[in-house]
Design a protein around this motif. Structure first.
Motif, PDB file in Angstrom:
ATOM      1  N   ARG A 111       0.274  -5.826 -45.999  1.00 38.17           N
ATOM      2  CA  ARG A 111       0.721  -6.421 -47.268  1.00 38.17           C
ATOM      3  C   ARG A 111       0.106  -7.808 -47.464  1.00 38.17           C
ATOM      4  NH1 ARG A 111       6.919  -6.212 -49.276  1.00 38.17           N
ATOM      5  NH2 ARG A 111       6.281  -5.750 -51.382  1.00 38.17           N
ATOM      6  N   ALA A 142       9.393 -10.578 -63.524  1.00 41.84           N
ATOM      7  CA  ALA A 142       9.562  -9.585 -62.461  1.00 41.84           C
ATOM      8  C   ALA A 142      10.746  -9.955 -61.558  1.00 41.84           C
ATOM      9  CB  ALA A 142       8.278  -9.480 -61.638  1.00 41.84           C
ATOM     10  N   THR A 175      -2.561 -10.936 -64.386  1.00 43.02           N
ATOM     11  CA  THR A 175      -1.845  -9.915 -63.618  1.00 43.02           C
ATOM     12  C   THR A 175      -1.892 -10.206 -62.127  1.00 43.02           C
ATOM     13  OG1 THR A 175      -3.777  -8.469 -63.573  1.00 43.02           O
ATOM     14  CG2 THR A 175      -2.161  -8.073 -65.312  1.00 43.02           C
ATOM     15  N   GLY A 176      -2.997 -10.771 -61.659  1.00 39.61           N
ATOM     16  CA  GLY A 176      -3.107 -11.123 -60.243  1.00 39.61           C
ATOM     17  C   GLY A 176      -2.116 -12.194 -59.836  1.00 39.61           C
ATOM     18  N   THR A 232       4.953 -12.093 -57.378  1.00 32.72           N
ATOM     19  CA  THR A 232       6.034 -11.123 -57.209  1.00 32.72           C
ATOM     20  C   THR A 232       6.148 -10.674 -55.759  1.00 32.72           C
ATOM     21  OG1 THR A 232       5.755 -10.389 -59.496  1.00 32.72           O
ATOM     22  CG2 THR A 232       6.937  -8.904 -58.013  1.00 32.72           C
ATOM     23  N   VAL A 233       5.020 -10.469 -55.099  1.00 34.52           N
ATOM     24  CA  VAL A 233       5.057 -10.101 -53.679  1.00 34.52           C
ATOM     25  C   VAL A 233       5.696 -11.227 -52.870  1.00 34.52           C
ATOM     26  CG1 VAL A 233       3.629  -9.674 -51.633  1.00 34.52           C
ATOM     27  CG2 VAL A 233       3.113  -8.509 -53.772  1.00 34.52           C
ATOM     28  N   GLU A 250       5.046 -14.422 -65.732  1.00 36.58           N
ATOM     29  CA  GLU A 250       5.039 -12.995 -65.409  1.00 36.58           C
ATOM     30  C   GLU A 250       5.797 -12.767 -64.097  1.00 36.58           C
ATOM     31  OE1 GLU A 250       2.140  -9.185 -64.631  1.00 36.58           O
ATOM     32  OE2 GLU A 250       1.242 -11.172 -64.684  1.00 36.58           O
ATOM     33  N   THR A 251       5.575 -13.637 -63.136  1.00 38.17           N
ATOM     34  CA  THR A 251       6.323 -13.563 -61.881  1.00 38.17           C
ATOM     35  C   THR A 251       7.819 -13.730 -62.135  1.00 38.17           C
ATOM     36  OG1 THR A 251       4.432 -14.439 -60.657  1.00 38.17           O
ATOM     37  CG2 THR A 251       6.583 -14.612 -59.597  1.00 38.17           C
ATOM     38  N   MET A 271      -2.796  -8.928 -50.201  1.00 32.88           N
ATOM     39  CA  MET A 271      -2.480 -10.026 -51.103  1.00 32.88           C
ATOM     40  C   MET A 271      -3.589 -11.085 -51.034  1.00 32.88           C
ATOM     41  SD  MET A 271       1.006 -12.271 -51.443  1.00 32.88           S
ATOM     42  CE  MET A 271       0.878 -12.903 -49.800  1.00 32.88           C
ATOM     43  N   LEU A 324      -6.521  -9.817 -52.880  1.00 28.57           N
ATOM     44  CA  LEU A 324      -6.311  -9.965 -54.319  1.00 28.57           C
ATOM     45  C   LEU A 324      -6.610 -11.386 -54.765  1.00 28.57           C
ATOM     46  CD1 LEU A 324      -5.407  -8.744 -57.007  1.00 28.57           C
ATOM     47  CD2 LEU A 324      -3.055  -9.190 -56.333  1.00 28.57           C
ATOM     48  N   ALA A 358       1.197 -10.543 -59.750  1.00 35.97           N
ATOM     49  CA  ALA A 358       1.347  -9.648 -58.604  1.00 35.97           C
ATOM     50  C   ALA A 358       1.563 -10.425 -57.312  1.00 35.97           C
ATOM     51  CB  ALA A 358       0.115  -8.745 -58.482  1.00 35.97           C
TER      52      ALA A 358
END
Length: 106
Positions: A89, A17, A66-67, A73-74, A13-14, A93, A96, A70
């Motif tokens: 930020r 993105a 999703t975590g 991706t950050v 997923e990363t 993170m 999360l 996310a």
């Protein structure tokens, strides 16, 4: 084994993105190659998530997936795309990540 599959799905997923980020501002062949990478990573990520939820509860697997995406991706945004790494930020993170660990524990 299913948790490993789920983690790999989150990493893909990363990756999709990241491909989206690389597509920005590209034209022609470069755009097409990054778009193909996006679609391939998307398919692999969704397939691995589907495999993982065969035995893991969806209420846990989906937020973990999703975590991971996310947070990854950050981090990629900060490292590869020179996005700002502000205190807020980084704080959110870490929050999360703590939430993801908490979900796995319950």
């Amino acid at each position: 084994m299913d948790w490993i599959i789920l983690i790999i799905a989150g990493l893909f997923e990363t990756a999709f993105a990241f491909c989206l980020g690389k597509m920005k501002g590209k034209k022609g062949r470069a755009y097409l190659l990054w778009a193909v990478g996006f679609v391939e990573c998307l398919i692999v990520s969704m397939w691995l998530l589907a495999v993982a939820v065969q035995t893991l509860p969806i209420g846990t697997a989906y937020p973990v997936w999703t975590g991971i995406g996310a947070v990854g991706t950050v981090l990629l945004g900060i490292v590869c795309f020179r996005e700002r790494a502000s205190f807020a930020r980084i704080f959110f993170m870490v929050t999360l990540i703590a939430s993801i660990i908490g979900l796995k524990m319950v």
